[in-house]
Design a protein around this motif. Structure first.
Motif, short mmCIF file in Angstrom:
data_model
loop_
_atom_site.label_atom_id
_atom_site.label_comp_id
_atom_site.label_asym_id
_atom_site.label_seq_id
_atom_site.Cartn_x
_atom_site.Cartn_y
_atom_site.Cartn_z
N VAL A 1 0.86 -1.18 0.00
CA VAL A 1 0.00 0.00 0.00
C VAL A 1 0.90 1.23 0.00
CG1 VAL A 1 -1.82 1.27 1.21
CG2 VAL A 1 -1.74 -1.21 1.38
N ASP A 2 0.52 2.27 -0.73
CA ASP A 2 1.28 3.51 -0.69
C ASP A 2 0.33 4.70 -0.55
OD1 ASP A 2 0.20 3.64 -3.24
OD2 ASP A 2 2.12 3.57 -4.27
N HIS A 3 0.87 5.92 -0.67
CA HIS A 3 0.12 7.17 -0.54
C HIS A 3 -0.54 7.29 0.84
CE1 HIS A 3 0.92 7.92 -4.72
NE2 HIS A 3 0.27 6.84 -5.10
N LEU A 4 0.15 6.82 1.87
CA LEU A 4 -0.30 6.97 3.25
C LEU A 4 0.39 8.18 3.86
CD1 LEU A 4 0.03 3.20 4.18
CD2 LEU A 4 -2.09 4.40 3.59
N SER A 5 -0.14 8.67 4.99
CA SER A 5 0.52 9.80 5.64
C SER A 5 1.63 9.31 6.57
CB SER A 5 -0.47 10.69 6.40
OG SER A 5 -0.96 10.05 7.57
N PHE B 1 -1.39 7.76 11.39
CA PHE B 1 -1.45 8.88 12.34
C PHE B 1 -2.27 10.05 11.83
CE2 PHE B 1 2.76 8.53 14.96
CZ PHE B 1 2.35 7.31 15.46
N TYR B 2 -1.81 10.61 10.71
CA TYR B 2 -2.29 11.93 10.32
C TYR B 2 -3.52 11.89 9.42
CZ TYR B 2 2.21 12.96 12.37
OH TYR B 2 3.28 13.03 13.23
N GLN B 3 -3.92 10.68 9.02
CA GLN B 3 -5.26 10.54 8.44
C GLN B 3 -6.27 10.21 9.52
OE1 GLN B 3 -5.98 8.84 4.48
NE2 GLN B 3 -3.86 8.11 4.51
N HIS B 4 -5.77 9.95 10.75
CA HIS B 4 -6.62 9.66 11.92
C HIS B 4 -7.54 8.46 11.66
CE1 HIS B 4 -5.36 13.39 13.90
NE2 HIS B 4 -5.44 13.93 12.70
N LYS B 5 -6.96 7.46 11.03
CA LYS B 5 -7.76 6.29 10.67
C LYS B 5 -6.99 5.00 10.96
CE LYS B 5 -10.10 8.66 6.84
NZ LYS B 5 -11.39 8.82 7.53
N VAL B 6 -7.75 3.95 11.22
CA VAL B 6 -7.22 2.59 11.25
C VAL B 6 -7.69 1.92 9.96
CG1 VAL B 6 -7.25 0.36 12.43
CG2 VAL B 6 -7.28 2.48 13.77
N PHE B 7 -6.73 1.28 9.28
CA PHE B 7 -7.03 0.60 8.02
C PHE B 7 -6.75 -0.90 8.15
CE2 PHE B 7 -5.82 4.88 6.51
CZ PHE B 7 -6.81 5.15 5.59
N PRO C 1 5.31 15.61 12.68
CA PRO C 1 4.04 16.15 12.18
C PRO C 1 4.10 16.71 10.77
CG PRO C 1 4.43 16.85 14.44
CD PRO C 1 5.69 16.21 13.97
N GLY C 2 5.29 17.08 10.30
CA GLY C 2 5.41 17.60 8.94
C GLY C 2 4.97 16.61 7.89
N MET C 3 4.96 15.33 8.25
CA MET C 3 4.54 14.31 7.29
C MET C 3 3.04 14.32 7.06
SD MET C 3 7.53 13.36 6.70
CE MET C 3 7.09 12.20 5.41
N ALA C 4 2.30 15.05 7.89
CA ALA C 4 0.85 15.09 7.76
C ALA C 4 0.42 15.69 6.43
CB ALA C 4 0.24 15.89 8.91
N GLN C 5 1.23 16.56 5.88
CA GLN C 5 0.87 17.22 4.63
C GLN C 5 1.35 16.46 3.40
OE1 GLN C 5 -1.17 19.72 5.11
NE2 GLN C 5 -0.81 19.40 7.32
N GLN C 6 1.95 15.30 3.63
CA GLN C 6 2.48 14.51 2.53
C GLN C 6 1.78 13.15 2.49
OE1 GLN C 6 6.84 14.64 2.28
NE2 GLN C 6 6.84 16.15 3.95
N ARG C 7 2.02 12.44 1.43
CA ARG C 7 1.49 11.09 1.30
C ARG C 7 2.62 10.17 0.83
NH1 ARG C 7 -1.82 12.72 4.09
NH2 ARG C 7 -4.09 12.70 3.89
N ASN C 8 3.66 10.14 1.66
CA ASN C 8 4.84 9.35 1.32
C ASN C 8 4.92 8.03 2.07
OD1 ASN C 8 5.69 11.37 -0.42
ND2 ASN C 8 6.96 12.39 1.12
N GLY C 9 3.92 7.72 2.90
CA GLY C 9 3.95 6.49 3.67
C GLY C 9 3.63 5.26 2.81
#
Length: 278
Positions: free
Chosen positions: A10-14, A31-37, A261-269
């Motif tokens: 899976v990609d495009h995660l925060s 974390f920064y999508q505030h979701k469990v997947f 927290p800077g990763m919240a604005q990205q989708r590199n996870g």
């Protein structure tokens, strides 16, 4: 046989964290999508829960209800099979910094770590406590004087708990009593520059510790002997890991390109996969 890179699940995660293999799927917090997947091995992603307080550690009670650490409001949530969410445990009486990872035993006993200080606000490092939560939600201190207790793993016989103390550069072992208490600690592995985050344990393949600072996953046996060092493609940062898959021989690694927290604005996870088949 050395692990073989098997691609991105899976990609495009925060900021994926706390991966767990359960009931034929990989579950994880973002974390920064505030979701469990959760996701299938084909990468079919499904939202399990929304957690406004920022999700981290995951585990399951014997009846199947999901437990989720809600980091910022110091709670562990209980999500029933029908999706109904309640507070399983309130940890605010014991901690005042963000909570993080968790491991849950077969009988529902859980152990939860926390930062001990707010590193994102520049607070000085401080030791803290590892918290024990009974299956009924009662809260107590399992261990004092731990430094940034983070990823944790239980042995198959439920008699050993391994804890990543990130800012002490070590993995610590505790014997577990029949009542869920922790005995005398011992250091399994410690090294300068080692910052373990997520842990997982396979009885045949040993401990695996994700180290985002040194950018490797360290595989060692439970006596502390290093077996191998695993690096991710593109020099990515491994955050946490889990072993699972159809034959329990796939290593899943939550990874990113940075921390904080800077990763919240990205989708590199991403969730990366390695085959451990022998």
């Amino acid at each position: 046989m050395e692990p073989v890179y098997a691609g991105t699940l899976v990609d495009h995660l925060s900021f994926p964290e706390a991966p767990r293999w359960h009931a034929g799927h990989l579950w994880f917090s973002d974390f920064y999508q505030h979701k469990v997947f959760r996701t299938s091995l084909e990468g079919q992603l499904e939202v399990v829960a929304d957690v406004p307080g920022q999700p981290s550690g995951l585990g399951w009670l014997p009846g199947g209800d999901l437990l989720v650490v809600s980091m910022l409001d110091h709670r562990v949530l209980r999500i029933a099979l029908n999706g109904h969410t309640t507070t399983h445990a309130d940890l605010s009486g014991l901690v005042n910094a963000p909570c993080n990872d968790m491991v849950v035993a077969n009988d529902g006993t859980a152990w939860v770590g926390n930062f001990g200080f707010d590193r994102h606000k520049g607070e000085a490092q401080a030791s803290t406590v590892l918290i024990r939560i009974g299956a009924n939600g009662d809260v107590s201190i399992a261990a004092n004087g731990v430094m940034f207790p983070n990823g944790c793993a239980l042995s198959a016989d439920q008699q050993s708990l391994y804890l990543a103390e990130s800012f002490a550069n070590r993995i610590t072992h505790f014997p577990v009593s029949a009542q869920g208490g922790l005995g005398e600690r011992r250091v399994v592995y410690q090294a300068e520059g080692f910052f373990p985050d997520g842990l997982c344990l396979h009885e045949a393949l040993g401990l695996w510790a994700a180290d985002p600072v040194s950018r490797h996953v360290l595989n060692l046996d439970t006596s502390g002997k290093v077996i191998r060092t695993l690096r991710l493609p593109d020099n990515r940062l491994p955050i946490a890991c889990a072993i699972g898959g159809a034959d329990n021989n796939t290593l899943f690694v939550a990874s990113n390109t940075g921390l904080g927290p800077g990763m919240a604005q990205q989708r590199n996870g991403r969730i990366e996969m390695f085959s451990l088949a022998t």
